[in-house]
Design a protein around this motif. Structure first.
Motif, short mmCIF file in Angstrom:
data_model
loop_
_atom_site.label_atom_id
_atom_site.label_comp_id
_atom_site.label_asym_id
_atom_site.label_seq_id
_atom_site.Cartn_x
_atom_site.Cartn_y
_atom_site.Cartn_z
N GLY A 380 -56.87 11.86 -102.61
CA GLY A 380 -56.39 12.32 -101.32
C GLY A 380 -55.78 11.21 -100.47
N GLY A 381 -55.70 11.46 -99.17
CA GLY A 381 -55.18 10.47 -98.23
C GLY A 381 -53.85 10.86 -97.64
N SER A 382 -53.58 10.36 -96.44
CA SER A 382 -52.30 10.60 -95.77
C SER A 382 -51.78 9.29 -95.22
N THR A 383 -50.50 9.27 -94.88
CA THR A 383 -49.90 8.09 -94.26
C THR A 383 -48.81 8.53 -93.29
N LEU A 384 -48.38 7.60 -92.46
CA LEU A 384 -47.35 7.87 -91.47
C LEU A 384 -46.05 7.19 -91.91
N LEU A 385 -44.95 7.98 -91.94
CA LEU A 385 -43.64 7.44 -92.28
C LEU A 385 -42.72 7.52 -91.06
N ALA A 386 -41.90 6.49 -90.90
CA ALA A 386 -40.85 6.51 -89.87
C ALA A 386 -39.59 7.06 -90.50
N GLU A 387 -38.98 8.06 -89.86
CA GLU A 387 -37.76 8.66 -90.43
C GLU A 387 -36.62 7.65 -90.52
N THR A 388 -36.59 6.69 -89.60
CA THR A 388 -35.60 5.63 -89.65
C THR A 388 -36.27 4.34 -90.11
N ASP A 389 -35.73 3.74 -91.14
CA ASP A 389 -36.37 2.54 -91.71
C ASP A 389 -36.57 1.45 -90.66
N ALA A 390 -35.63 1.31 -89.75
CA ALA A 390 -35.73 0.25 -88.76
C ALA A 390 -36.93 0.45 -87.83
N ASN A 391 -37.46 1.67 -87.75
CA ASN A 391 -38.61 1.94 -86.89
C ASN A 391 -39.94 1.71 -87.61
N ALA A 392 -39.88 1.40 -88.90
CA ALA A 392 -41.11 1.20 -89.66
C ALA A 392 -41.76 -0.12 -89.27
N SER A 393 -43.02 -0.24 -89.60
CA SER A 393 -43.74 -1.48 -89.28
C SER A 393 -43.11 -2.66 -90.00
N PRO A 394 -43.11 -3.81 -89.37
CA PRO A 394 -42.55 -4.99 -90.03
C PRO A 394 -43.40 -5.41 -91.21
N ILE A 395 -42.78 -6.16 -92.11
CA ILE A 395 -43.49 -6.63 -93.29
C ILE A 395 -44.60 -7.59 -92.89
N THR A 396 -44.32 -8.43 -91.92
CA THR A 396 -45.33 -9.36 -91.43
C THR A 396 -45.50 -9.13 -89.93
N GLY A 397 -46.54 -9.66 -89.38
CA GLY A 397 -46.78 -9.52 -87.96
C GLY A 397 -47.61 -8.29 -87.64
N THR A 398 -47.63 -7.92 -86.38
CA THR A 398 -48.46 -6.82 -85.91
C THR A 398 -47.90 -5.48 -86.37
N ASN A 399 -48.78 -4.63 -86.87
CA ASN A 399 -48.38 -3.31 -87.34
C ASN A 399 -48.30 -2.36 -86.15
N THR A 400 -47.29 -2.57 -85.29
CA THR A 400 -47.24 -1.89 -84.00
C THR A 400 -47.00 -0.39 -84.11
N ASN A 401 -46.33 0.03 -85.14
CA ASN A 401 -46.00 1.46 -85.25
C ASN A 401 -47.02 2.26 -86.05
N GLY A 402 -47.91 1.58 -86.73
CA GLY A 402 -48.94 2.28 -87.49
C GLY A 402 -48.42 3.00 -88.71
N THR A 403 -47.22 2.66 -89.18
CA THR A 403 -46.64 3.35 -90.32
C THR A 403 -47.09 2.70 -91.63
N TYR A 404 -46.74 3.36 -92.73
CA TYR A 404 -47.05 2.88 -94.07
C TYR A 404 -46.54 1.46 -94.24
N THR A 405 -47.42 0.55 -94.51
CA THR A 405 -47.09 -0.87 -94.52
C THR A 405 -45.95 -1.20 -95.49
N GLN A 406 -45.97 -0.54 -96.65
CA GLN A 406 -44.98 -0.90 -97.68
C GLN A 406 -43.66 -0.15 -97.54
N GLN A 407 -43.48 0.58 -96.40
CA GLN A 407 -42.16 1.16 -96.17
C GLN A 407 -41.16 0.04 -95.86
N TYR A 408 -41.61 -0.96 -95.15
CA TYR A 408 -40.85 -2.16 -94.83
C TYR A 408 -39.68 -1.94 -93.87
N ARG A 409 -39.50 -2.91 -93.00
CA ARG A 409 -38.28 -2.97 -92.17
C ARG A 409 -37.23 -3.75 -92.95
#
Length: 881
Positions: A380-409
């Motif tokens: 199971g499990g769920s995750t949050l995706l940003a519809e626009t890649d630029a809005n996804a959490s950065p690869i490094t630094g603070t995960n400000t958007n709470g999105t799937y870490t490996q979506q990558y900016r």
């Protein structure tokens, strides 16, 4: 070999070829020569289902006589909790939610589990799934080998021993059994077994069975549902015990996880209530030098247990903000992220098995066991995706958007994973914009197809000497994917296995039309093994020896169709971007190393594993036994995907774990008493843990690595007494010391990462003891059993441990023969009779509180503990016709 007369061996092993003390048919046939029957012409072969077999290896056996007294539908691993040295913690009182097992300090991934000789451990991580086991009514017997495996065992993980259980054999006469059970938390279970009897003039006989069980969780929302179907056909050949048996098994689980607190949750809940907790928010008053024991009194435990907030209790309902969406940005960041419906553990498992025996000559015997097994499951499990890649959490630094870490900016001038290298993103919820944050179902799917074959030849020179050789082949095709799927408006998955292979409902597609997923790999775990064994009896068969050796050849064929993320064995960078775009991302200053997809990456492991043992009978009742065996557990196949051996490599390849196990003990067995005491020692080399290390040029890598030795020793003892026909008593105890010998270090600098030297192995109680008493006065039979499990460490550095606890269970029967129903009875089971408050399963960590080493301070981790099941009542009616 001649059979000696003494108490303590499985009567079923002598009467029924499919039910004996070992796992494969070849091992059964070899051990029948060592089987012992009770002294004299009468008397039980066991004490109400508890046996002390007279074998060179340290072994314990429980039969159907005891298994059927436990709660209907209960996992067999809970039943063996009565065996010294075994520690099993159940997630609930019915066994449908899984649990954790340790034997002499070894966890389930290091213990081999077999069913009619066929391996059941996961081929990727070697895990044991206790909630997927055979219905207990169908288990003839279960036996535990401590620290050793039979010479033909098809296993990559047996350094901690083996648990083997065997299914019942069809009866000659037609009969039927029906059981209905109802219990606490609205548990309902129905079980039916039809023995078809002898069907042909050649003696063909068969049985079929079915069961279903459903109940609510004892805390929080969610149900546990299980259904199972089994069948077996048995064909005797001639009159010398030859046979062919073909059986089938299918099990389906649909269960939800329990939500349980972290240590920090408990602290927060009890702030100002319990002054015995560490006095500040970080818990720095506790340390490895000043460890803390989590031991709540009843009122505090209930106060934590009764918290109905969403802090550590899943929500029943939710409203997905992104569905149906609309103009502007909608976000599911705080929507449906705590719903029980995605804390889901569906599984479909099954197998077809064959066991056979053929006497080629008077002295030469051939045996063959084989199986096809399959698994489909996820966690199971769920995750949050940003519809626009630029809005996804950065690869490094603070995960400000709470999105799937490996979506990558993406870096400037490129497009990311959802955009597939051609667009800025994807409109996931179909509302006409790309401004939303959408929660999706995101499980890790696993599908396994496995073939196993064990062929053996045994030559009996005379009554006192035999040799056997065996060839074992095991091949598992392990397919692992991680497809994302849109959730329903209520946050529930649209199908249990997500958009598996892109064929499920509403898959999440990137801009190129490919399913968005977190992994896509294929593994082949292959074993070829040759083995040989000699068994001999000397001095009028009072001294018996067993000399064996097995040589396994393991091969791992690895295929990763996504990019390897350094240090990530459960996640990968699966993308439709071009290699050039990925290379640009990999080269950017905000990226971590990515390894290119690959096929046919080969890992091999070979070893020679001897085992020897003896028994010496001083008298028909008193015997000594001893054994030595070398064990092996391989690096887990799943964890090999954390690197690719090209651009991402560990400093040194992880070596298989090896053990040297020694047992020496005494047995006393006669008509009234079966007793055994054994001292043991296990030397554990190359213990594997996952550790985070610094890489040259910066960054970190989490890899499996060897941290050196573990030394374990202890004493196991048990005594079973039946002084009267209507009364039996059983007691057991174990003392275990298991300590790491070295610190976990950085393989590059030698710097100590985790100070584990001298620390006790987690989850392992030093003391365990208990017993069982049973009284039988027809038509009433009552049994009561208790077990104390001592303190268990939660952290590797031993700064936090969970207090010990004692569980008492009751079983009682009322036969209805007085009403003309001679084979019908009522049964009452009460688990946790005294309503003990305790924590069962433990989520272990390196450290629970901050510590400083080499000038570096490591933050406190967040260990999670599982509430033990409260008192539970189960009433059953058992019909037999």
């Amino acid at each position: 070999m001649r059979m000696k007369l003494a108490c303590g061996v499985a009567f079923a092993a002598l009467m029924i070829p499919a039910a004996a003390l070992a796992q494969s048919t070849g091992s059964i046939e070899a051990e029948e020569g060592d089987a012992i029957v009770v002294t004299g012409s009468r008397g039980p072969a066991s004490v109400d289902g508890i046996q002390v077999p007279d074998t060179p290896k340290a072994r314990a056996v429980l039969t159907q006589e005891l298994i059927e007294r436990r709660a209907p539908g209960q996992t067999i691993l809970d039943t063996i909790n009565l065996i010294p040295g075994v520690s099993f913690t159940n997630s609930d009182a019915y066994g449908g939610s899984g649990g954790q097992i340790r034997i002499r300090g070894f966890d389930g991934n290091r213990i081999a589990l077999t069913f009619d000789g066929i391996p059941l451990n996961d081929s990727g991580n070697y895990a044991i799934y206790s909630n997927q086991q055979l219905d207990p009514e169908l288990i003839e017997q279960v036996n535990v080998n401590f620290g050793s495996a039979d010479v033909d065992s098809p296993t990559a993980a047996a350094s901690g021993g083996t648990v083997n259980y065997r299914s019942i054999t069809p009866t000659d006469t037609m009969s039927a059994i029906g059981v209905y059970s109802h219990g606490t938390n609205n548990m309902n279970r129905a079980f039916g077994l039809l023995n078809l009897g002898t069907l042909t003039s050649s003696g063909t006989k068969a049985w079929v069975s079915a069961s279903t069980q459903k109940y609510n969780q004892f805390r929080g929302p969610g149900t546990i549902y299980k259904q199972q179907y089994n069948g077996k056909v048995y064909q005797p050949i001639g009159s010398n015990g030859d046979f062919v048996a073909v059986a089938a098994h299918y099990n389906q689980n649909r269960s939800y996880f329990y939500s349980n607190p972290t240590y920090a949750n408990i602290r927060a809940r009890l702030t100002g209530v319990n002054s015995t907790l560490p006095t500040n928010a970080t818990g720095t008053t506790a340390s490895a030098a000043n460890p803390y024991t989590l031991d709540l009194n009843n009122s505090d435990f209930d106060y934590v247990f009764d918290d109905t907030s969403s802090t550590y209790r899943y929500d029943y309902n939710c409203d997905l903000q992104s569905n149906p969406g609309g103009a502007g940005s909608q976000t599911d960041r705080n929507s449906c992220n705590n719903i029980y419906a995605t804390a889901f553990n569906p599984s479909n498992t099954g197998n077809v098995r064959i066991n056979s025996r053929f006497g080629l000559t008077e002295k030469l015997l051939f045996t063959f066991d084989g199986a096809y097994s399959f698994t489909r499951a996820n966690g199971g499990g769920s995750t949050l995706l940003a519809e626009t890649d630029a809005n996804a959490s950065p690869i490094t630094g603070t995960n400000t958007n709470g999105t799937y870490t490996q979506q990558y900016r993406p870096i400037t001038g490129t497009f990311g994973r959802l955009g597939a290298g051609t667009a800025t993103g994807v409109d996931l919820n179909g509302d006409g914009d790309r401004a939303d944050f959408v929660r999706v179902y995101f499980p890790s799917n696993t599908r396994t197809q496995r073939f196993t074959a064990i062929a053996g030849l045994r030559y009996q020179f005379n009554d006192d000497n035999l040799v056997r050789i065996a060839y074992t082949w095991d091949r598992a095709r392990h397919r692992q994917t991680g497809e994302a799927q849109l959730l329903g408006n209520d946050g529930r998955p649209l199908s249990p296995f997500s958009a598996l292979d892109g064929k499920g409902a509403s898959p999440v597609l990137d801009a190129a039309g490919n399913v968005f997923q977190k992994r896509n790999r294929l593994s082949y775990a292959i074993l070829h093994q040759v083995s040989a064994e000699y068994r001999g009896g000397f001095f009028d068969n009072t001294f018996k020896v067993a000399l064996g050796i097995r040589a396994p050849f393991f091969r791992r064929n690895l295929n990763n169709y996504c990019y390897t993320i350094a240090g990530q064995s459960s996640d990968a960078y699966c993308t439709s971007q071009t290699p050039a775009q990925v290379a640009a991302l990999d080269a950017s200053s905000t990226a971590i190393t990515l390894g290119a997809p690959y096929t046919n990456r080969i890992k091999t492991y070979n070893e020679v594993l001897p085992n020897v043992g003896f028994t010496y009978n001083y008298t028909p009742a008193i015997s000594m036994f001893g054994s030595y065996s070398k064990g092996l557990s391989l690096p887990r196949t799943d964890n090999l995907y954390g690197f690719d051996d090209v651009s991402i490599s560990p400093v040194s390849a992880t070596q298989p774990e090896k053990t040297d196990s020694f047992d020496l003990g005494l047995r006393y067995t006669d008509r009234l008493i079966q007793a055994q005491v054994a001292g043991w020692y296990v030397g554990f080399k190359n213990r594997i843990i996952s550790s985070t290390v610094l890489l040259e040029g910066g960054g970190t890598l989490s890899v499996d690595r060897n941290v050196g030795n573990v030394k374990s020793h202890g004493v196991d003892a048990s005594v079973a007494v039946k002084p009267l026909r209507w009364f039996s008593l059983y007691g057991f105890g174990s003392y275990t010391i298991a300590r790491l010998q070295q610190d976990a270090t950085d393989p590059l600098s030698g710097r100590v990462l985790v100070p584990t030297a001298g620390k006790f192995v987690v989850e392992t109680p030093k003391w365990q003891y208990g017993g069982r008493a049973q009284i039988d006065f027809d038509p009433i039979s009552v049994g009561i059993q208790a077990k104390h499990t001592g303190d268990r460490w939660i952290s590797d550095i031993n700064d936090l441990k969970s207090a010990g606890y004692t569980l008492v269970d009751l079983d009682a029967r009322l036969g209805l023969g007085f009403a003309g129903l001679n084979r019908t009875f009522l049964q009452l089971n009460v688990s946790n009779l005294l309503k003990e408050r305790y924590f069962g399963n433990l989520s272990t960590v390196a450290n629970a509180f901050p510590y400083t080493i080499g000038g570096t301070t490591t933050n406190a981790a967040g260990p999670r503990v599982t509430f033990g099941a409260p008192r539970t009542f189960i009433g059953s009616i058992h019909f037999e016709f």
